[in-house]
Design an enzyme around this catalytic site. Structure first.
Site, PDB file in Angstrom:
ATOM      1  N   HIS A   1      14.577   5.421  -0.152  1.00  0.00           N
ATOM      2  CA  HIS A   1      13.908   6.721  -0.055  1.00  0.00           C
ATOM      3  C   HIS A   1      12.906   6.910  -1.197  1.00  0.00           C
ATOM      4  CE1 HIS A   1      17.466   7.469   2.493  1.00  0.00           C
ATOM      5  NE2 HIS A   1      16.606   8.194   3.175  1.00  0.00           N
TER       6      HIS A   1
ATOM      7  N   ASN B   1      13.046   5.509   7.617  1.00  0.00           N
ATOM      8  CA  ASN B   1      13.620   4.496   8.492  1.00  0.00           C
ATOM      9  C   ASN B   1      12.671   3.298   8.600  1.00  0.00           C
ATOM     10  OD1 ASN B   1      16.065   5.800   9.435  1.00  0.00           O
ATOM     11  ND2 ASN B   1      14.750   7.224  10.557  1.00  0.00           N
TER      12      ASN B   1
ATOM     13  N   LYS C   1       0.859  -1.177   0.000  1.00  0.00           N
ATOM     14  CA  LYS C   1       0.000   0.000   0.000  1.00  0.00           C
ATOM     15  C   LYS C   1       0.898   1.230   0.000  1.00  0.00           C
ATOM     16  CE  LYS C   1      -4.389   1.361   0.286  1.00  0.00           C
ATOM     17  NZ  LYS C   1      -5.161   1.121   1.515  1.00  0.00           N
ATOM     18  N   HIS C   2       0.717   2.091  -0.975  1.00  0.00           N
ATOM     19  CA  HIS C   2       1.522   3.304  -1.097  1.00  0.00           C
ATOM     20  C   HIS C   2       3.025   2.992  -1.071  1.00  0.00           C
ATOM     21  CE1 HIS C   2      -1.949   5.897  -1.053  1.00  0.00           C
ATOM     22  NE2 HIS C   2      -2.390   5.300   0.037  1.00  0.00           N
TER      23      HIS C   2
END
Length: 537
Positions: free
Chosen positions: A537, A432, A289-290
């Protein structure tokens, strides 16, 4: 040095009287050429293309008649000649150009139909060095660029998909092509040669093991125009590079509505994650999800793995992406179809599974033909203002790492299996990243926080929420925990201990490693260092 323009206005319509045809992909070329011949367009061609057209009964003038020079060097030199490039580049309404063309008997070429040697197919198809180099086209790009530059008088076609468009325009304009179309075709030709040269330069860099060449180019072909990008006010398209890596770019969509920008991004993340698991060893399922996993698990069957993955965070899984490392079977399909799911991506699907999924008309089913190789090298790129960040793909895998026990207590065999599992997942969680795992399933995931201790707390809280929904105790009790990077302080570790974790896997390398190790020993926690981090990232 700049070259001044003569500012001669381009004609709106250019009659097409002579066409030069030289194609590697001969799809539809015979019918296109016949339609041109029916309009009394003279056909000039080269080598294999000329032979193909002649077999179709078309009258074709060989390019050597135009140049007065034979093809030489195995066809490497055939169109690089003033009679060809003069015919392409000459400005028809410029007196000096016209005089030069008349003096040297250069005949104008009004239409160029060229597609290039299949370099990308040979490169990604495993061709050896000599075969790959031989499929670098020289004359083709030169003619495309020449014709595109002189689009005021010349139309250039490099894609068989445009044949019908050109014929329609000829029919509407009594055998002429309009300026706007010539501009559009020229733009496409330059984009094609740019992508072609990008593929060649990338191949050289890879072959010569040059990670950061002085100039870096990327190119791709439009596969899909998106309804919009990440948000409705953004425009977007999906481009493919030709790399034959199993995944969303190469998958066959069996059913469902068109994929959105976010669907493609999330589906890629899901399949790259699930490809970390060898389908010969276990069934694996990842729910995304996302772009973050909300549940991942291994099992003896896909259905079992899916149920375990779903239990990690059933709330977030609603409307998610499900990736499988094995053929989708009926049992797994029935389980997945119980809640709203956007996309299922798998290597294949049984007929029974396809029939079950077909009842959900909007559910996209993508089949890849296999899993991706998690160790395969490659590149990733990200745009920043005024530039590109380019790096090699993160193809490090926990199976190739020498894990080092740094605490007094070593992990048990079961803990070590869960630690390896959890570290695979942490590689694919936004940093993180903190991942709790138990019995080869995630039981809590904390992603993308500014503080690692916050990620640990969020993961534990989500485990508590899932346990409350299921009417049981949080599964973090007796779990292991993975961190994508080192713990800078002991507080992140202590949060994991508080949640009930008994073993930890992390890269190590902090200035406070000894402090963190001491805290683990104090609480009887086993800890291993991997020596490799997985920031994402």
């Amino acid at each position: 040095m700049t070259v001044s323009a003569k500012n001669i206005p381009a004609p709106d319509l250019v009659p097409i009287r002579r066409a030069l045809i030289s194609v590697s992909d001969k799809t539809g070329i015979a019918a296109f050429a016949r339609a041109l011949a029916d309009r009394n367009v003279e056909l000039v061609s080269t080598g294999g293309t000329a032979a193909t057209l002649a077999k179709e009964g078309l009258s074709v003038r060989d390019v050597s008649e135009l140049t007065g020079f034979p093809e030489i060097m195995d066809g490497r030199v055939k169109t690089l000649h003033p009679s060809v490039h003069g015919g392409l580049l000459g400005i028809r309404d410029d007196a000096e150009h016209k005089a030069a063309m008349d003096e040297h008997a250069i005949q104008p070429i009004d239409l160029v139909i060229i597609n290039l040697y299949p370099f990308e197919e040979v490169r990604f198809g495993g061709g050896d060095y000599a075969a790959t180099v031989e499929n670098i086209d020289i004359g083709g790009p030169a003619m495309l660029r020449a014709a595109a530059k002189n689009h005021a008088y010349v139309a250039v076609v490099t894609d068989p998909a445009d044949y019908e468009k050109v014929l329609a325009a000829l029919g509407e304009n009594d055998g002429a092509l309009p300026y706007r179309l010539r501009q559009e075709l020229a733009a496409k030709a330059y984009a094609r040669t740019a992508a072609y040269d990008a593929a060649i330069s990338q191949w050289f860099a890879e072959t010569l093991s040059v990670p950061t060449p002085e100039w870096r180019a990327f190119g791709g072909r439009l596969k899909q125009v998106m309804r919009y990008g990440e948000n409705p006010h953004q425009e977007a398209g999906f481009y493919v590079t030709g790399e034959q890596r199993p995944g969303v770019a190469t998958a066959h969509q069996v059913q469902g509505k068109q994929l959105s920008y976010n669907n493609i991004n999330d589906t890629d993340a899901a399949f790259e994650l699930v490809s970390e698991f060898d389908p010969e060893k276990s069934a694996a399922v990842a729910i995304i999800k996302h772009a973050n996993p909300c549940g991942v698990a291994e099992g003896t069957s896909l259905a079992e793995a899916y149920r375990k993955a779903l239990a990690c965070d059933p709330v977030s899984a609603f409307g998610g992406i499900v990736a499988l490392n094995r053929m989708l079977d009926a049992e797994a399909a029935e389980e997945i179809a119980k809640i709203f799911t956007e996309v299922i991506i798998a290597p294949d699907a049984s007929e029974e599974a396809r029939a079950l999924i077909a009842a959900k008309k909007n559910l996209r089913l993508l089949l890849t033909g296999g899993v991706a190789d998690s160790r395969q090298p490659g590149l990733t790129a990200k745009t920043v203002a005024g530039g590109l960040l380019v790096q090699t793909r993160d193809n490090g895998t926990v199976d190739d790492l020498e894990l080092r026990v740094v605490t007094k207590r070593a992990p048990s065999e079961k803990e070590m299996a869960d630690l390896r599992f959890a570290f695979r997942i942490a590689k694919h969680v936004k940093s993180n990243a903190i991942v709790y795992a138990k019995d080869l399933a995630t039981v809590g995931i904390g992603a993308g926080q500014m503080s690692r201790v916050d990620s640990a707390r969020i993961a534990a809280r989500k485990a508590e929420d899932a346990a409350e929904a299921a009417g049981g105790a949080p599964l973090t009790k007796g779990s292991v925990v993975a961190s994508d990077a080192f713990f800078p302080f002991a507080d992140g570790l202590l949060s994991a201990v508080e949640a009930g974790a008994t073993a930890v896997i992390q890269p190590g390398g902090s200035m406070r490693d000894e402090e963190v190790i001491a805290a683990a020993d104090e609480h009887g926690i086993a800890m291993v260092f991997t020596g490799m981090r997985h920031f994402r990232h």
